[in-house]
Enzyme design. Structure first.
Site, PDB file in Angstrom:
ATOM      1  N   GLY A  95     -25.253 -23.950 -24.857  1.00  0.00           N
ATOM      2  CA  GLY A  95     -25.768 -23.913 -26.055  1.00  0.00           C
ATOM      3  C   GLY A  95     -24.832 -23.357 -27.323  1.00  0.00           C
ATOM      4  O   GLY A  95     -23.237 -22.742 -27.078  1.00  0.00           O
ATOM      5  N   CYS A  96     -24.453 -23.603 -28.507  1.00  0.00           N
ATOM      6  CA  CYS A  96     -23.192 -23.400 -29.466  1.00  0.00           C
ATOM      7  C   CYS A  96     -23.452 -21.567 -29.547  1.00  0.00           C
ATOM      8  O   CYS A  96     -22.406 -20.982 -29.187  1.00  0.00           O
ATOM      9  CB  CYS A  96     -23.555 -24.440 -31.391  1.00  0.00           C
ATOM     10  SG  CYS A  96     -25.721 -23.806 -31.578  1.00  0.00           S
TER      11      CYS A  96
END
Lengths: 341, 341, 341, 341
Positions: free
Chosen positions: B135-136
């Site tokens: 995930g970012c």
């Protein structure tokens, strides 16, 4: 169908340092205030130039040319360091003063001047001749933490971690390359990192003053928790959001009314503190003289921990609005008059 | 004066879910990549419509119509929940897969799939058939914390406090009222507060996997510190900044080389991690496949404490860029090829 | 020092379509208006939900449940096409109506309803039962052109070229992909190009009505000049700027008082039209019920040509503010009451 | 699976005035250019400071210390007025020069220097020693109008009305109050109004040079139509959109291929001019060396009229990108090499 009959003698006021963002906001609020009348506004660099506030035209004068004695109350929005001297001049001319600079705030080497965190310090402000208006970040953080600090609910030896973000008007309107639109837009960064921001002193001093004193401890003792304060620059014109992580000394006290109970107890009747049902946003408070606060517990951690969010407009509740609120208290006016709720 | 001679057989690849922001960034990067060739791009809602990436026109097809077997490598940017099934389809068709959804990430009930935090997990990615792209937020936070976690430098029983802010492309391009320009501009707020964000699971699982295991402890033991993660929505299109406050188990280890020594040891030779001399800003990393990290000690606190700042472009190093980087590693290509540093 | 004595019986009003940007601005203005009282606000999609306007909480109801008869004046901010029917319902219930939709505006097939371009049409509005509130672009353009049109100063057979730009609230708050922050920020484009915008009809009809009628010409004759109108979408929340190039029939008439003389003659005493000394900006008029106009001659061209700039806040003078201004006129109140100048 | 073999001798180049926005964009493009090598970059105010361009570190030197003779080609991004002298120095040192200032452009009192509007003037640029790079607005406007001007399609005695808007990087990065984020955000205004903008001279001179000369007319005759040019400041970092209203001399010529036929004829094979199917937006062209053009007829007017829209990135096609494109042509390189399409 309707009629008016009103008779108001307005209080004459002046603004020192009227060309910055806080000074302009002061002129704007005073122009709309039904019981204050702007007698002068100073701006050395722009002396002679005209500005309009709420449809009223003002001509800036140099500070030296300000008729200080004509004002019953003077607001100083002069820069830090330069303000203190003009507070004295205004006092000598017989005016009372709200100083928006950091010069007279607690922790800045100049104790004894009432600190204008209105909701928390109101009793000390009535009838005061000089009030030190809090910093913008300090206002957001202290209104958020005061209910916990006053009740001794912050865990000893813990660190209160404050991550805060401010719109660019907080940095003033002097031309600097790093504040140009093309630099700030689409960007976000921290600054004054590592606990070196100017507002830490007044935050620490005020939290110490609010905390219950242990038996045998000196009144001047510092608080027994730490503060880690990291400000950030937002690509917005105005607004501050403080995101605060606090470890509680005891979560039992919160059991009854839920996590927001201390804030309800402290601010339930306050016109300028809003207790929100969801995270506050800076848009919620833009152009308004309110602090909007939300509290939620943190899941999945070993020690009882709260997240406290506090949003203000840095130019209103964080500067000019709170200054007028303090002026209202000092003058014995209705505290809310002239202020956008 | 100059001449070229080059002979490249490009690797055929496909993109599932190409119409979202991450999917579009993938198409853009693949179009410029000298050793990858885009064979198909799916977008169910926009099937039949055309898009241009770096001057090349692509016609979107439905996922059902994608020639999965024509691709040696498939990138899935499908939504969480929907991606897992298509990863299977692609595998069955003989393609290897980088999955950008959370479906296969550690802590999401689906262990065993290599986690594509490239700089930290590189050895597990070489030759892997499926990689779960981080995930970012997790990318920004884990690259920042890995050097401390691997060395056991985070104080037991402390809370690592992460305040992070992301541009709106992180929320996708489905039309929602709260993402309209007039709602987001001049605003800033926290969301998913109280430790409930989706990325916490992969952050915790990865930190546990990286931490030295105490003698006698089970390998699956969780870390002995807490994580408090609070994301915010920024009025910018792209970029993430994570501001992380960490209490150290021991400050002696930092004495030699200063606070950034663990990061220099970990990332000194990494092409996509920049160790900064000042706080990183999201503008510094926009459109680049890098994480930019800065570390500074916190003054005036009782326990040794560091502030770690980590900035990435959420669509590049936080999604599509890291996915291509992982693809490069899986395929045995030069890890940096086709990626903007 | 001061005292108040006031006794106001407020006029009960209602808002149909209160959840859009114009509807919300109406509720906001009415809540602060000293002589209006909000009795109901409808929002079909959000029935039952609460909103705060200037500190006052409002619960939205469905249009069907609105107590139309309780209101002396109803503002309809319903969508174009849907509004006309509800204007009838409100009229049948005995209320007077200001309709903010285009349904009843001139040129839209429904002549005879007074057009609420207040400064120009004031006499027709006093005592009217229904008023068609002008479109936002039409307000900016018509206030700019009326002084020339009324005096016959626009050259026959010339084209008046209007390039206008609006903030995104002009496009409403229905979720659409092209209005997402990540799409609008850092962008600028034209739309409705080639003279197809909805507001052209009311602009043409009004200019024709204002122009001096040639002897022997039919009163319904169209104007003898053309209008080329090109709107653009700005990455700002609110505000319209119209940049208008006009060829003059005769520059002699301007010789006396300079290029702004016709506007001074027309608007010298108007509280809500500001004649500027430099180009107006949308920031100058944000949150204010004013049009700010500046006129300058064009150098280096064969025929006498003026540039006319007109800035308004599309939600205030371009919608809700002008609606309240018209309501004030209809009700016989002071035209300026409750409106931010 | 693949292998490379390449052998390139790069052309040494230098940048004068490298710290402004155009200068930085030049350094960025040159650093990524496979056939150019940056030998020096000057910035008097920032001499000795370091900057990174595409991962490469550059140390700025003073102009006096620049090794002009080491460069085969020099780009001057020095300010207007100051550039001309340094063009001479560079020429005397044996370098060829692309001058991005207005000093040598047509209409500025210095005729005879080839004007680097590449697509229109290409033949004059091959082998030129000095090229005057067009202004950003001039590039957008002239690429839009050249196909009409060359074909004599603009109506005599008509006025071509250009309303253009630019991002703030067009105003440079010198700190000025009116360019601060808090001033520009949420604002929009015109400037240099009344036909006084610096770029009008090069626009008029180039249109005159392109227009077919009437029999018997002097070659230096001005065009027989007028230009009304009004620039605006957009709250975006980069990008220009020109909205142009043109009256045609004859609409018959457009009948065959539709309104875009002249542009298809002129630019059909151009790699850096895109003919769009809908209105172009500045986002479409950001960070790209292209002009994107769309043409549509205007309905409801007496004379045949077109709207021509032209979008460029002011720093790329409007400055540094076109300068590199011109450098490519001058050096006999592939015109497109190193430029983002």
């Amino acid at each position: 169908m309707h009629n008016y009959a009103l008779c108001v003698t307005k209080v004459p006021v002046g603004v020192l340092g009227a060309s910055g963002y806080a000074g302009r906001e002061l002129c704007h609020l005073i122009s709309r205030h039904p019981e204050l009348e702007l007698r002068f506004a100073t701006a050395n660099d722009q002396r002679g130039s005209r500005a309009r506030f709420s449809g009223r035209e003002v001509v800036f004068v140099a500070s030296e040319d300000a008729p200080l004695a004509s004002a019953e109350l003077v607001f100083s929005a002069l820069p830090h360091g330069a303000s203190k001297e003009w507070v004295s001049h205004a006092r000598n001319a017989g005016a009372r003063v709200v100083d928006l600079s950091s010069d007279l705030r607690p922790g800045n080497g100049c104790e004894g001047v009432p600190y204008g965190l209105t909701e928390v310090m109101r009793e000390q402000l009535r009838g005061a001749d000089v009030v030190a208006n809090p910093g913008c970040y300090a206002t957001a953080v202290l209104l958020a933490l005061a209910p916990l600090a006053e009740r001794g609910l912050i865990a000893a030896d813990s660190a209160v971690v404050v991550s805060a973000a401010s719109g660019v008007t907080g940095a003033g309107n002097s031309p600097k390359r790093e504040l140009l639109f093309a630099e700030v837009a689409e960007d976000f960064r921290a600054y004054a990192v590592g606990n070196v921001h100017r507002h830490l002193a007044e935050m620490r001093a005020t939290l110490a003053a609010l905390s219950p004193v242990a038996v045998g401890a000196s009144e001047s003792a510092a608080v027994d928790f730490d503060l880690v304060f990291t400000p950030h620059l937002l690509p917005v014109a105005r607004g501050i959001l403080a995101t605060i992580t606090v470890t509680l000394s005891d979560d039992a006290v919160l059991a009854g009314g839920g996590p927001m109970q201390p804030w309800r107890d402290a601010y339930g009747a306050e016109p300028f503190v809003e207790l929100a049902r969801e995270t506050p946003s800076i848009r919620d408070v833009a152009h308004r003289n309110v602090a909007r606060i939300f509290v939620t517990p943190v899941a999945g951690v070993r020690r009882p921990t709260l997240l406290v969010f506090s949003a203000i407009d840095n130019l209103v509740k964080g500067a000019a609005g709170q200054a007028v609120q303090n002026g209202n208290v000092m003058l014995g006016l209705d505290e809310t008059v002239g202020l956008p709720a």
